[in-house]
Design an enzyme around this catalytic site. Structure first.
Site, PDB file in Angstrom:
ATOM      1  N   LYS A 110      27.756 -25.310 -38.758  1.00  0.00           N
ATOM      2  CA  LYS A 110      26.452 -24.657 -38.907  1.00  0.00           C
ATOM      3  C   LYS A 110      25.365 -25.613 -39.371  1.00  0.00           C
ATOM      4  O   LYS A 110      24.194 -25.401 -39.076  1.00  0.00           O
ATOM      5  CB  LYS A 110      26.539 -23.469 -39.876  1.00  0.00           C
ATOM      6  CG  LYS A 110      27.245 -22.255 -39.279  1.00  0.00           C
ATOM      7  CD  LYS A 110      26.880 -20.998 -40.070  1.00  0.00           C
ATOM      8  CE  LYS A 110      27.597 -19.773 -39.547  1.00  0.00           C
ATOM      9  NZ  LYS A 110      27.354 -18.579 -40.371  1.00  0.00           N
ATOM     10  N   LYS A 195      31.154 -17.039 -25.134  1.00  0.00           N
ATOM     11  CA  LYS A 195      31.426 -15.818 -25.882  1.00  0.00           C
ATOM     12  C   LYS A 195      30.375 -14.753 -25.602  1.00  0.00           C
ATOM     13  O   LYS A 195      29.197 -15.080 -25.434  1.00  0.00           O
ATOM     14  CB  LYS A 195      31.380 -16.154 -27.386  1.00  0.00           C
ATOM     15  CG  LYS A 195      32.643 -15.765 -28.134  1.00  0.00           C
ATOM     16  CD  LYS A 195      32.581 -16.270 -29.555  1.00  0.00           C
ATOM     17  CE  LYS A 195      32.936 -15.161 -30.520  1.00  0.00           C
ATOM     18  NZ  LYS A 195      33.147 -15.646 -31.883  1.00  0.00           N
ATOM     19  N   LYS A 198      24.981 -11.569 -28.731  1.00  0.00           N
ATOM     20  CA  LYS A 198      23.727 -10.816 -28.785  1.00  0.00           C
ATOM     21  C   LYS A 198      22.552 -11.707 -28.420  1.00  0.00           C
ATOM     22  O   LYS A 198      21.485 -11.218 -28.098  1.00  0.00           O
ATOM     23  CB  LYS A 198      23.522 -10.237 -30.179  1.00  0.00           C
ATOM     24  CG  LYS A 198      23.310 -11.308 -31.223  1.00  0.00           C
ATOM     25  CD  LYS A 198      22.905 -10.740 -32.561  1.00  0.00           C
ATOM     26  CE  LYS A 198      22.706 -11.844 -33.563  1.00  0.00           C
ATOM     27  NZ  LYS A 198      21.346 -12.005 -34.054  1.00  0.00           N
TER      28      LYS A 198
END
Ligand code: TRP
Length: 332
Positions: A110, A195, A198
């Site tokens: 991240k 994947k 959203k």
């Protein structure tokens, strides 16, 4: 036995979220005492928009309830309403080692190339996660494969704390992960190697919790496939990412193995299979999306549900928090 797990409040919930975590949570509430929370405190470790965080927290709560999480069986709340999570995190920060946190792959992923610019919350994120479960003496923590390392860290922290400050008794229970066996990773309907997400620009790539039956049918009919008929066993799916994904979704909803699904559909083309798949997905999703659409605008009801859960969670966490202060010699 006590189950504790958290989920980050993201908006735009889709089939991947449902099959990935939510469905398992719902199943467990009939078997064990369960505490489930929205990890809103974790959400501030990345740049975020406050109004969106509020909206996402409510939306996720509504989604969980719509998916069958029963607030009379499970304890559902958001971390921010239980200050003990943040308190315990600090108390555990004296025990967690820099070296342990430096090994966390999620932080590396991240923070990416911008390590110096990452928030310290992103670095200490796993300590908060440890506090989340240790606060309640969790015995079992359902998590995805990607969270296994964080759970091991929670065990390391608990063990060291017990050794250093337990005085012969264990302050914390060492939690065991429950990693759902090979829950199919749900991939994009447009690209079997990405994947389902959203944030994918194409809405055709995912099935949303709010989609109606027609939309689901259209999306599945247009889902990318290849030209071959379906194989009769799982081994034949190798190298066929899109076919693997669609069959995986079918098997997940039918609650059977991929081999079992293929025993029935092997040799058939995608036309017939997609119709059967759409029927199955719609049948399972309809009651969920109906409940979700009815609940998501009702802030009063959602907030009341979270407040009720938080009150219970504060009560359950209080003894461990107190014992932790005491063990550390903190005068209160
Ligand atoms: N980090 C988890 C995730 O991103 C969410 C989470 C926060 C969690 N606290 C937790 C999961 C405690 C299990 C237990 O998926």
């Amino acid at each position: 036995m006590r189950v504790v797990s958290g989920i980050q409040p993201t908006g735009n919930l889709h089939l991947g979220n449902y099959l990935g975590a939510i469905r398992n949570w719902v199943k467990m509430q009939d078997e064990m005492e369960c505490l489930y929370f929205l990890a809103d405190l974790h959400a501030i470790s990345m740049p975020h928009n406050p109004a969106e965080l509020t909206a996402n927290t409510r939306e996720m709560a509504a989604a969980l309830i719509a998916c069958g999480l029963d607030i009379n069986k499970s304890i559902l709340f958001n971390q921010a309403q239980v200050p003990a999570h943040a308190e315990l995190q600090w108390l555990l920060s004296g025990t967690a080692r820099m070296g342990w946190l430096n090994r966390m792959t999620q932080f590396k992923d991240k923070s990416g190339k911008n390590r110096e610019g990452a928030s310290i919350a992103l670095f200490t994120y796993p300590v908060l996660q440890a506090a989340d479960v240790l606060l309640y003496q969790a015995t079992h923590v359902p998590v995805g494969e990607d969270q296994k390392q964080h759970l091991e860290l929670a065990r390391d922290i608990a063990q060291k704390f017990n050794n250093d400050f337990g005085n012969g008794t264990d302050i914390f229970t060492l939690p065991d992960p429950i990693i759902p066996k090979a829950t199919a990773r749900i991939m994009s309907l447009r690209d079997g190697t990405a994947k389902m997400s959203k944030s994918d620009l194409s809405d055709m790539s995912r099935i949303n919790l709010v989609d109606d039956a027609d939309t689901i049918l259209t999306k599945l009919k247009k889902a990318k496939t290849d030209a071959e008929p379906l194989p009769s066993e799982a081994a034949g799916l190798e190298g066929r990412a899109e076919a693997t994904n669609l069959v995986g979704i079918y098997a997940a909803f039918a609650e059977e193995s991929v081999d079992a699904t293929l025993t029935r559909f092997g040799g058939q083309g995608f036309g017939a299979f997609k119709s059967a798949l759409a029927e199955l997905v719609i049948e399972n999703f309809r009651p969920i999306s109906e409940r979700f659409n009815a609940l998501k605008g009702d802030h009063e009801q959602i907030d009341a549900a979270l407040a009720k859960g938080a009150a219970k969670a504060r009560e359950l966490g209080a003894p461990t928090l107190k014992a932790t202060y005491n063990a550390l010699g903190l005068l209160r």
